[in-house]
Design an enzyme around this catalytic site. Structure first.
Site, PDB file in Angstrom:
ATOM      1  N   ARG A  33      42.072  41.728  53.326  1.00  0.00           N
ATOM      2  CA  ARG A  33      40.853  42.472  53.676  1.00  0.00           C
ATOM      3  C   ARG A  33      41.154  43.949  53.478  1.00  0.00           C
ATOM      4  NH1 ARG A  33      38.293  38.623  53.047  1.00  0.00           N
ATOM      5  NH2 ARG A  33      36.867  37.550  54.479  1.00  0.00           N
TER       6      ARG A  33
ATOM      7  N   GLU B 246      33.509  47.858  51.053  1.00  0.00           N
ATOM      8  CA  GLU B 246      32.970  47.246  49.828  1.00  0.00           C
ATOM      9  C   GLU B 246      31.457  47.364  49.773  1.00  0.00           C
ATOM     10  OE1 GLU B 246      34.528  43.271  49.525  1.00  0.00           O
ATOM     11  OE2 GLU B 246      36.572  43.972  49.780  1.00  0.00           O
TER      12      GLU B 246
ATOM     13  N   HIS C 196      36.819  42.041  44.472  1.00  0.00           N
ATOM     14  CA  HIS C 196      36.890  40.925  45.425  1.00  0.00           C
ATOM     15  C   HIS C 196      36.693  39.564  44.731  1.00  0.00           C
ATOM     16  CE1 HIS C 196      36.516  40.067  49.998  1.00  0.00           C
ATOM     17  NE2 HIS C 196      37.090  39.049  49.368  1.00  0.00           N
TER      18      HIS C 196
HETATM   19  C1  GLV Z   1      37.184  35.835  50.927  1.00  0.00           C
HETATM   20  O1  GLV Z   1      37.557  36.958  51.026  1.00  0.00           O
HETATM   21  C2  GLV Z   1      37.174  34.897  52.004  1.00  0.00           C
HETATM   22  O2  GLV Z   1      37.439  35.265  53.161  1.00  0.00           O
HETATM   23  O3  GLV Z   1      36.866  33.736  51.740  1.00  0.00           O
END
Ligand code: GLV
Length: 322
Positions: free
Chosen positions: A240, A269, A287
């Site tokens: 994260r 983000e 991401h």
């Molecule tokens: C992606 O970042 C997730 O948490 O699935």
């Protein structure tokens, strides 16, 4: 008897909609962007279940708007977008999608390790702008991985899957777990060295982050942590964004206190710190950790199965226990 209502905040595969529709009335928000919070609240009226994304902030306010909600099924393994205390207080079950995205995210992590250490995106940018004048012995040199140490911070499912690929590249593995209760040691190969975080940071050539975002992991990698790392080391983050202090990282990369970094996640983000955008020695991915057709389909399907399990009176398959 009335069929339960389910709100889905994004487009999901038809097969998953059909699975839900066999037992529920399904409303899918098909907008190209994240569902605006006001609309989310309005559409929750009368719904028993919510399938949502990590970009949806499920606050106490949102939960209050969904007075009939029984389950919030996050289509993600992370759940820092959901106020778990507020859900618990309202008797709303929360589920996530572990396991199904482990391998895709571990693969992407290795893609970033290779992209950063071999400077692939930097080379592509240079080539596309006509800056390649031909092969040269000292052109765009990166770093070998063989005989180097991969430091895994957080040895949950994804951290362990990343570590298990290291032998293919001739890397040794060290790991640090922040939470004694985490899956860590049981998932560890006896050949992997368990270190304290500071020792891992100072001895690893590639440091890869795999911790959830919690109050204690926010800015885990700050100036102090970065200064512990080797100047020839690389930092990889597919966990994260807020686990890394982007301001500190941009400073360290600019000052060449680290060789490079690769980030798949960001503090705010989709905004990326402008200091990172101007640097060549950082790989920036939007991401993409779990972004394969197979994995995203499996995530949506698992979220739907969690919803159906709870609506039929049972526990979810993959509850969030936090
Ligand atoms: C992606 O970042 C997730 O948490 O699935």
């Amino acid at each position: 008897m009335a069929r339960p209502g389910v709100l889905v905040t994004c487009r999901i595969p038809t097969s998953v909609v059909e699975r839900l529709e066999a037992a529920c009335d399904v409303e899918v928000f098909a907008g190209p962007d994240a569902m605006p919070p006001g609309e989310l609240k309005a559409r929750l009226e009368g719904k028993q279940a919510l399938l949502c994304l990590l970009t949806d902030r499920i606050t106490a306010d949102v939960l209050d708007a969904g007075r009939d909600l029984r389950i919030v099924a996050n289509i993600a393994v992370g759940f820092d977008n959901i106020d778990l205390d507020a859900a618990r207080a309202r008797g709303v079950v929360v589920s996530n999608t572990p396991d199904v995205l482990t391998q895709a995210t571990a693969d992407l992590t290795w893609g970033l390790i290779l992209a950063a250490t071999r400077r692939i995106p930097e080379g592509e940018r240079l080539l596309r702008r006509g800056g390649w004048s031909g092969w040269a012995l000292d052109f765009l040199l990166g770093s070998d991985l063989r005989d180097k140490q991969l430091g895994i911070v957080g040895l949950g499912r994804i951290g362990a899957a990343v570590a298990s690929r290291a032998a293919a590249f001739g890397m040794r593995v060290a790991y640090a777990t922040l939470d004694e209760a985490a899956a860590g040691p049981s998932a560890a190969d006896p050949a992997w060295a368990r270190l304290g975080l500071d020792e891992l940071l100072s001895s690893s050539d590639v440091v890869s982050l795999h911790v959830p975002l919690t109050p204690s992991t926010r800015h885990l990698i700050d100036r102090r942590a970065i200064l512990r790392m080797k100047r020839r080391a690389y930092l990889i983050n597919t966990s994260r964004g807020p686990v890394v202090d982007e301001e500190a990282l941009a400073w360290a990369l600019r000052e060449r206190l680290l060789a490079g970094a690769a980030l798949d996640v960001f503090e705010e983000e989709p905004r990326v710190h402008p200091g990172l955008l101007e640097l060549e020695n950082v790989v920036l991915a939007p991401h993409l950790g779990s972004a394969t057709v197979e994995t995203r389909t499996a995530m949506a399907d698992l979220a739907a199965r969690n919803v159906l399990a709870v609506l039929s009176g049972g526990p979810p398959l993959t509850p969030v226990r936090a």
